[in-house]
Scaffold this motif. Structure first.
Motif, PDB file in Angstrom:
ATOM      1  N   ASP A  51     -35.395  46.567  44.454  1.00 22.75           N
ATOM      2  CA  ASP A  51     -36.194  46.956  45.385  1.00 22.75           C
ATOM      3  C   ASP A  51     -36.773  48.420  45.218  1.00 22.75           C
ATOM      4  OD1 ASP A  51     -37.283  45.726  47.488  1.00 22.75           O
ATOM      5  OD2 ASP A  51     -36.780  47.294  48.760  1.00 22.75           O
ATOM      6  N   PRO A  52     -37.722  48.877  45.651  1.00 22.69           N
ATOM      7  CA  PRO A  52     -38.322  50.326  45.523  1.00 22.69           C
ATOM      8  C   PRO A  52     -37.224  51.295  46.007  1.00 22.69           C
ATOM      9  CG  PRO A  52     -40.172  48.831  46.241  1.00 22.69           C
ATOM     10  CD  PRO A  52     -38.828  47.953  46.159  1.00 22.69           C
ATOM     11  N   ASP A  53     -36.312  50.928  46.907  1.00 23.05           N
ATOM     12  CA  ASP A  53     -35.539  51.928  47.640  1.00 23.05           C
ATOM     13  C   ASP A  53     -34.149  51.781  46.404  1.00 23.05           C
ATOM     14  OD1 ASP A  53     -34.069  49.444  48.055  1.00 23.05           O
ATOM     15  OD2 ASP A  53     -34.119  49.691  50.087  1.00 23.05           O
ATOM     16  N   SER A 107     -44.188  45.961  42.804  1.00 22.36           N
ATOM     17  CA  SER A 107     -43.749  47.302  43.292  1.00 22.36           C
ATOM     18  C   SER A 107     -42.334  47.540  42.888  1.00 22.36           C
ATOM     19  CB  SER A 107     -44.056  47.296  44.825  1.00 22.36           C
ATOM     20  OG  SER A 107     -45.516  47.201  45.014  1.00 22.36           O
ATOM     21  N   MET A 153     -38.851  48.100  40.863  1.00 19.97           N
ATOM     22  CA  MET A 153     -38.211  49.140  39.931  1.00 19.97           C
ATOM     23  C   MET A 153     -37.919  48.213  38.614  1.00 19.97           C
ATOM     24  SD  MET A 153     -38.337  52.008  41.054  1.00 19.97           S
ATOM     25  CE  MET A 153     -37.386  53.179  40.137  1.00 19.97           C
ATOM     26  N   SER A 157     -46.251  46.075  37.198  1.00 22.39           N
ATOM     27  CA  SER A 157     -44.653  46.595  36.863  1.00 22.39           C
ATOM     28  C   SER A 157     -44.181  45.966  35.550  1.00 22.39           C
ATOM     29  CB  SER A 157     -43.938  46.100  38.151  1.00 22.39           C
ATOM     30  OG  SER A 157     -43.880  44.752  38.284  1.00 22.39           O
TER      31      SER A 157
END
Length: 245
Positions: free
Chosen positions: A19-21, A39, A41, A92
């Protein structure tokens, strides 16, 4: 965006992504339709080491306004072409791991090279591999990825070496992809000059000093605000036209 996929066929697949976080998430394929993989990683890094055969790196994408990783020059060429595609709005690299079990029960995993989202919400999953380097074990993974994409209504593309003339032309335009090359009033003047087709250098001369004008012209061509035939090498007499919507 495609609707949720349900039923037994998806149960043999699982996906894992970052996840992006930064949190790692694993879920059944049937739940992957809602994930914004454009979006996420990368699920693995792009490492360099002495003696490696491939040359990894980072491509600055004008589509996302940031860097997209690649593991080889072939991948670099294809991420460049995705970046140039006017229908692609986000992308991505190494977007997820796909897990499944072979008939003998052995677990298999594969991380596709790219995920791209189009303007209409449809998705593309891309694997890059030269045709002469696709081994039987690779085909197992590519075919499984194709099946998983079919279940989600995604397009799967297995790509090899792209057309060298197209790549050379797009690579040249890519040198002017950054917004800093969009200078006014030169950009507006060029759009007015090329309301009808005319040779590249002739139009550049009408817009001003070609040394100052050409970088802006190449940027507009990259942005598809003007059009040129990229199937043949770019040259001074290449016909530049207004982009057809």
């Amino acid at each position: 965006m495609p609707g949720k996929v349900a039923g037994p066929p998806t149960e043999r697949f699982n996906v894992a992504y970052i996840d992006p976080d930064g949190s790692e998430i694993r879920r059944p394929l049937s739940e992957a339709w809602a994930v914004r993989f454009e979006s996420v990683m990368p699920v693995r890094g792009f490492h360099s080491y002495k003696g490696q055969r491939h040359l990894p790196g980072l491509w600055w994408s004008s589509t996302v306004g940031g860097h997209i990783g690649y593991e080889s020059w072939l991948e670099r060429d294809h991420v460049m072409l995705l970046d140039f595609d006017p229908l692609v709005t986000a992308l991505s690299s190494q977007p997820f791991w796909l897990f499944w079990a072979a008939e003998n029960g052995k677990g298999i995993s594969h991380a596709p090279d790219y995920f791209a989202r189009r303007q209409d919400g449809s998705a593309i999953v891309v694997d890059c591999r030269p045709a002469d380097r696709r081994k039987p074990r690779d085909w197992v993974k590519f075919e499984a990825t194709q099946k998983a994409c079919d279940l989600l209504g995604w397009e799967f593309q297995l790509v090899g070496m792209p057309d060298p003339t197209l790549v050379a032309n797009v690579r040249w335009l890519a040198g002017y992809r950054h917004p800093r090359h969009r200078l006014e009033p030169v950009a507006s003047t060029l759009r007015n000059v090329f309301t009808e087709s005319r040779p590249m250098m002739d139009g550049a001369g009408l817009a001003g000093d070609p040394i100052a004008v050409l970088p802006v012209l190449f940027h507009l061509l990259w942005q598809h605000e003007l059009a040129v035939d990229l199937s043949v090498p770019l040259h001074a007499a290449s016909l530049v036209s207004p982009e057809v919507a």
